[in-house]
Write a protein that holds these residues in place. Structure first.
Motif, short mmCIF file in Angstrom:
data_model
loop_
_atom_site.label_atom_id
_atom_site.label_comp_id
_atom_site.label_asym_id
_atom_site.label_seq_id
_atom_site.Cartn_x
_atom_site.Cartn_y
_atom_site.Cartn_z
N THR A 133 -5.67 -4.98 -1.48
CA THR A 133 -6.77 -4.70 -0.56
C THR A 133 -6.87 -5.73 0.55
OG1 THR A 133 -8.02 -3.63 -2.34
CG2 THR A 133 -9.25 -4.31 -0.39
N ASN A 134 -6.66 -6.99 0.21
CA ASN A 134 -6.92 -8.07 1.16
C ASN A 134 -5.67 -8.70 1.77
OD1 ASN A 134 -10.02 -8.57 0.81
ND2 ASN A 134 -9.22 -8.41 -1.28
N LEU A 135 -4.56 -8.71 1.05
CA LEU A 135 -3.39 -9.45 1.53
C LEU A 135 -2.10 -8.64 1.51
CD1 LEU A 135 -4.12 -12.88 -0.23
CD2 LEU A 135 -4.43 -12.31 2.19
N GLY A 136 -2.20 -7.34 1.30
CA GLY A 136 -0.98 -6.53 1.31
C GLY A 136 -0.25 -6.61 2.63
N TRP A 137 -1.00 -6.87 3.70
CA TRP A 137 -0.40 -6.96 5.04
C TRP A 137 0.60 -8.12 5.15
CZ3 TRP A 137 -1.26 -11.58 7.48
CH2 TRP A 137 -2.33 -12.35 7.01
N SER A 394 -5.93 5.17 4.10
CA SER A 394 -6.69 6.01 3.18
C SER A 394 -6.44 5.50 1.77
CB SER A 394 -6.25 7.48 3.28
OG SER A 394 -4.94 7.64 2.78
N PRO A 395 -7.33 5.86 0.82
CA PRO A 395 -7.11 5.45 -0.57
C PRO A 395 -5.79 5.98 -1.13
CG PRO A 395 -9.37 6.17 -0.27
CD PRO A 395 -8.64 6.51 1.00
N GLU A 396 -5.41 7.20 -0.72
CA GLU A 396 -4.16 7.79 -1.23
C GLU A 396 -2.94 7.02 -0.72
OE1 GLU A 396 -7.47 10.48 -1.38
OE2 GLU A 396 -6.55 9.49 0.36
N ILE A 397 -2.96 6.67 0.55
CA ILE A 397 -1.84 5.90 1.11
C ILE A 397 -1.80 4.51 0.50
CG2 ILE A 397 -0.95 4.81 3.22
CD1 ILE A 397 -1.80 7.26 4.76
#
Length: 690
Positions: A133-137, A394-397
């Motif tokens: 959520t926070n650091l996937g980027w 989106s939550p799915e992606i």
């Protein structure tokens, strides 16, 4: 003072006398105009009133001779041919701090995982969700950014820099080098995920990409798999390999992850920050390799069940497999049978090629031959679109990216120290341009072909018979370790191929564990190329223990267990990789070849402008000294005595004391006290042995 033949002081003796017209260009050495012309046009802003100050070459030569002593070993930083770690005087030894801290952490984790696997699963799942959520980027920045950075290096002046000394030839022919790169990309993952991943993407794609189980999904599924295993994956390996090769074979530093970053904060690999960096690399490699060992053991166990008919829980057989193969790894590490393992690995690679050829020929040959070019083309066409998907869409992606794309980026980050060091070793003497294109394209192409053959066969069977995934229902996908053998069942001769695949997986297990343990052992022994075998065996046992925990905590869904641990443990090292790229660029900016390139551009630009101003169409470029503050001086804006361009090639002994080095002879210069001291030491040793 002993002047090497490449020293600028020796060059200045042969420079022509100044003429009163001042038509000579202020170039430094041998015909640098070819260097300036090789990488595009030169933009020059002429200075007003440009005439060289008076004084002639003799006055300048005297000034130059006073300054030359400020260079280490009396050589201008632009003329240093490079420094190889192989020529350095280094004292290796155990890094007790890293071994103790990382060792205690890993052993403690294994004890926790065996005692309370469900608790580990819950904690790591919560941590994984937070990271995504926070650091996937961060992982996406690494996967995308490293491709762009490497291509920038390859297409600019930096591409000509050799990963070695000036004039070094590559140690391996292009064919052998390509074969070894191919070997680095072949492993357990291709057999495990080769048919599984495309088949999964066929019925459960990235949301919005294409309709599940449609005609578009056939190529789309293989293209999505190619994204995960192709150029972006190898860019992560390549940046670490390039940095290690450059600092080791061009800058003369030990092949540690921390050696690359010392240029950012100074100091050496003994500092606390450096040891933290190497410790993070060890942790990432341990968990990343353990994941491969875990899935390999699962698949070997499933194959054993199918071949023998033994009906036992899959994880039980996998745990037994890990124990048995880890014993084989330890025997390899302790006995030093690396040559035999290497031979076995080469045989395994040949078997992998034969396996792919077998499936291609006895499977849907025409279908595969038709679709391969389309997959490669669509891969490049869809690359921007696939990479643009983010966890914020989106939550799915976010769920898809967490399970697949970002998980893979994390896995490749965790493998980067291991694969990077290997790629660096086999690439000595290559230029950066050769390295980038070779490492990005050769293994990626082979792996994409392998996934297209294995995955294409699985998808074709699903479309023809509809039995692999009943009703194309994503909830009905078979267990991951079963898919390869289920596909194999449709092909003639599968009863003979299955045992061969099990042997291949076992060899991949041992060679991967052995090689990764060796790299970790080097990182924990200050870069020692011949590390202590007991330490190597310890890291092998640690990897096996982590693999066991992954299987225990994941239960029936072992992939979820390894996904949790890989993503969390790889995050810190992904940040390290970003700083590696920054540090590498800083060092390349002061490389001797880049300095010569800058001199060449300035010299040629100055010479052409002044030649036209003073002589019109007919003039020649010559070399002559000028005063440092002249607007014709090629290096007027360059401080050749600055520490940032001279300190790196200062030679030291094993204790870090500065010693003289003769670049003309290519050897260290020893004074009489050193020679007498060595002779006395040898005499004492002979006396003590009597």
């Amino acid at each position: 003072m002993n002047q090497p033949k490449n020293s600028l002081s020796s060059v200045s003796k042969d420079l022509p006398e100044r003429t009163d017209k001042g038509s000579e260009a202020s170039m430094t050495t041998d015909s640098l105009s070819t260097v300036a012309a090789s990488d595009g046009p030169t933009v020059y802003q002429p200075k007003k009133g440009g005439r060289a100050p008076s004084g002639g070459s003799q006055a300048y030569s005297r000034t130059f001779m006073r300054e030359i002593s400020e260079y280490p070993h009396g050589i201008h930083p632009a003329l240093v041919p490079g420094v190889s770690i192989e020529d350095q005087k280094v004292r290796y030894g155990l890094d007790k701090g890293i071994i103790a801290v990382v060792g205690v952490f890993v052993v403690g984790f294994i004890v926790w995982g065996v005692a309370a696997p469900h608790q580990v699963y819950d904690v790591t799942t919560a941590a994984l969700n937070w990271v995504m959520t926070n650091l996937g980027w961060v992982f996406s920045v690494v996967a995308i950014g490293m491709v762009l950075f490497l291509l920038f290096l390859a297409f600019t002046k930096y591409g000509k820099i050799p990963l070695g000394l000036d004039g070094d030839a590559p140690e391996f022919s292009t064919g052998s080098w390509a074969a070894m790169l191919f070997g680095a990309g072949i492993g357990i993952g291709i057999i495990f995920f080769g048919p599984l991943e495309p088949l999964t993407h066929y019925v459960s794609p990235l949301p919005g990409m294409y309709e599940p189980a449609s005609v578009a999904a056939v190529k789309g599924a293989m293209v999505q798999s190619a994204l995960h295993w192709g150029i972006n994956a190898w860019a992560i390996y390549a940046i670490v390999g390039l940095a290690v090769a450059y600092v080791s074979y061009r800058r003369g530093r030990v092949p540690l992850m921390s050696s690359i970053l010392t240029s950012l904060w100074g100091g050496d690999s003994n500092s606390l920050g450096a040891r933290i960096i190497d410790g993070l690399a060890i942790v990432a490699t341990l968990f990343g390799t353990a994941a491969s060992l875990g899935i390999g053991a699962l698949q070997i166990g499933r194959g054993f069940q199918l071949v023998t008919g033994w009906s036992t829980e899959a994880n039980t057989i996998a745990l037994i497999t890990i124990i048995v193969l880890t014993i084989g790894t330890i025997i390899s590490a302790v006995s030093g049978v690396s040559k035999g393992i290497r031979l076995l690995s080469n045989i395994n690679m040949a078997l992998a090629i034969c396996l792919a050829a077998f499936i291609f020929l006895v499977g849907p040959t025409v279908f595969l031959a038709n679709i391969i070019p389309g997959v490669i083309t669509e891969y490049f066409a869809e690359l921007p679109r696939m990479l643009s998907a983010t966890t914020a869409d989106s939550p799915e992606i976010r769920e898809f990216l967490s399970s697949w794309t970002i998980f893979y980026w994390a896995w490749w980050v965790s493998w980067a120290p291991f694969v990077g060091v290997f790629v660096a070793k086999i690439s000595k003497g290559r230029t950066i341009r050769q390295f980038v294109f070779g490492v990005l394209l050769i293994p990626s192409t082979i792996i994409i072909l392998a996934f297209t053959i294995l995955g294409g066969t699985a998808i074709w069977l699903q479309r023809e018979y509809g039995e692999l995934i009943p009703g194309n229902d994503p909830l009905q996908i078979p267990p991951a370790q079963d898919v390869f053998f289920l596909v194999l069942d449709y092909l003639p001769g599968h009863q003979f191929v299955a045992p061969v695949v099990m042997v291949m997986l076992a060899v991949f297990f041992i060679t991967s564990a052995d090689s990764a343990s060796l790299v970790n052992s080097q990182l924990s022994q200050k870069g020692n190329p011949n590390p202590n075998r007991l330490i190597t065996a310890f890291w092998a046992i640690a990897m096996a223990g982590i693999a066991v925990v992954m299987l225990l905590m994941g239960g029936q869904d072992a992939l979820q267990g390894l996904q949790n641990l890989i993503t969390i443990t790889a995050l810190p090292f992904s940040v390290v990789i970003i700083f590696m790229a920054i540090a590498l660029y800083r060092e390349l900016h002061t490389d001797p070849m880049v300095i010569r390139y800058s001199f060449a551009k300035a010299a040629v630009s100055n010479a052409i402008v002044h030649g036209i101003e003073e002589h019109g169409d007919n003039f020649e470029i010559a070399v002559a000294p000028v005063e440092p503050d002249s607007d014709r001086a090629a290096g007027a804006d360059f401080d050749s005595t600055a520490e940032e361009v001279t300190e790196w090639y200062t030679r030291t002994d094993e204790d870090g004391n500065v010693v003289e080095y003769d670049y003309e002879a290519g050897e260290y210069v020893e004074d009489e006290d050193q020679v007498d001291g060595r002779a006395q030491t040898e005499s004492d040793e002979r006396g003590g042995s009597l």
